[in-house]
Design a protein around this motif. Structure first.
Motif, PDB file in Angstrom:
ATOM      1  N   PHE A  43       0.721  -1.293   0.211  1.00 42.17           N
ATOM      2  CA  PHE A  43      -0.043  -0.082  -0.045  1.00 42.17           C
ATOM      3  C   PHE A  43       0.913   1.159   0.128  1.00 42.17           C
ATOM      4  O   PHE A  43       0.390   2.246  -0.153  1.00 42.17           O
ATOM      5  N   SER A  58       2.423   6.049  11.765  1.00 37.01           N
ATOM      6  CA  SER A  58       1.137   5.717  10.664  1.00 37.01           C
ATOM      7  C   SER A  58       0.217   5.001  11.989  1.00 37.01           C
ATOM      8  O   SER A  58       0.536   4.496  13.148  1.00 37.01           O
ATOM      9  N   ARG A 135     -16.047   3.870  10.033  1.00 36.51           N
ATOM     10  CA  ARG A 135     -15.372   2.559   9.934  1.00 36.51           C
ATOM     11  C   ARG A 135     -13.707   2.813   9.605  1.00 36.51           C
ATOM     12  O   ARG A 135     -13.490   3.985   9.349  1.00 36.51           O
ATOM     13  N   LEU A 136     -13.107   2.025   9.869  1.00 35.49           N
ATOM     14  CA  LEU A 136     -11.616   1.963   9.969  1.00 35.49           C
ATOM     15  C   LEU A 136     -11.172   1.002   8.603  1.00 35.49           C
ATOM     16  O   LEU A 136     -12.131   0.274   8.233  1.00 35.49           O
ATOM     17  N   TYR A 137      -9.926   1.028   8.125  1.00 31.75           N
ATOM     18  CA  TYR A 137      -9.492   0.157   7.053  1.00 31.75           C
ATOM     19  C   TYR A 137      -9.985  -1.451   7.379  1.00 31.75           C
ATOM     20  O   TYR A 137     -10.327  -2.089   6.591  1.00 31.75           O
ATOM     21  N   THR A 138      -9.661  -1.917   8.633  1.00 29.80           N
ATOM     22  CA  THR A 138      -9.847  -3.084   8.974  1.00 29.80           C
ATOM     23  C   THR A 138     -11.335  -3.158   9.544  1.00 29.80           C
ATOM     24  O   THR A 138     -11.633  -2.342  10.450  1.00 29.80           O
ATOM     25  N   GLU A 144      -8.315   3.521  15.850  1.00 28.69           N
ATOM     26  CA  GLU A 144      -7.145   3.535  15.253  1.00 28.69           C
ATOM     27  C   GLU A 144      -6.300   4.761  15.811  1.00 28.69           C
ATOM     28  O   GLU A 144      -6.864   5.883  16.387  1.00 28.69           O
TER      29      GLU A 144
END
Length: 160
Positions: A43, A58, A135-138, A144
């Motif tokens: 990514f 990050s 929502r988050l990436y996962t 996060e």
């Protein structure tokens, strides 16, 4: 006239310092695990970037609480992991300047997250922004956590 000369000298010093910082290459920190490194390379991002005396981390996602653990224990595990990244980057919890947290359910996650954070973050406290998101990436991620810290100041060498 002396004031203009002094101001000009100060301005030139600031420009010179800024130019030197911009010319300094950034350092990046990648995960020690092959799987983590492969994910970040896929990514195109780093675990942390070190530049101009600061560490820009990050975001790290805290997922669902594992069976047999409380939410606070789960968040404590996440803060422990964040601490290992800070240490690898040359920083510490004492050097954290800013924390940004993203919550999919801020009302539910804030009390145990704050309790876990207190184990690591002591006064004088950094800035902290908590943001509620959809929502988050996962997809099963709950919170996060993103951190900016200074590099740990080095103790002055004793004079010989």
């Amino acid at each position: 006239m002396k004031t203009i000369g002094t101001s000009l000298t100060a301005a030139m010093a600031i420009i010179g310092a800024t130019s030197a910082a911009l010319a300094e290459p950034k350092q990046t920190l990648m995960p020690e695990s092959e799987q983590g490194r492969a994910f970040m390379e896929q990514f195109g991002f780093s675990q942390a970037v070190i530049h101009d005396g600061k560490v820009y981390m990050s975001g790290v996602i805290a997922g669902p609480t594992p069976e047999g653990m409380t939410d606070e224990e789960s968040y404590t595990r996440t803060f422990t992991y964040l601490g290992t990244i800070l240490k690898r980057a040359g920083s510490s919890w004492d050097d954290v300047l800013d924390i940004t947290t993203y919550h999919v359910d801020i009302d539910q996650s804030m009390p145990p997250l704050a309790a876990a954070k207190k184990r690591f973050v002591k006064a004088p406290f950094p800035a902290w922004t908590a943001i509620d998101v959809d929502r988050l990436y996962t997809p099963d991620g709950l919170v996060e956590i993103k951190i900016i810290a200074r590099l740990t100041p080095k103790a002055d060498e004793p004079a010989e």
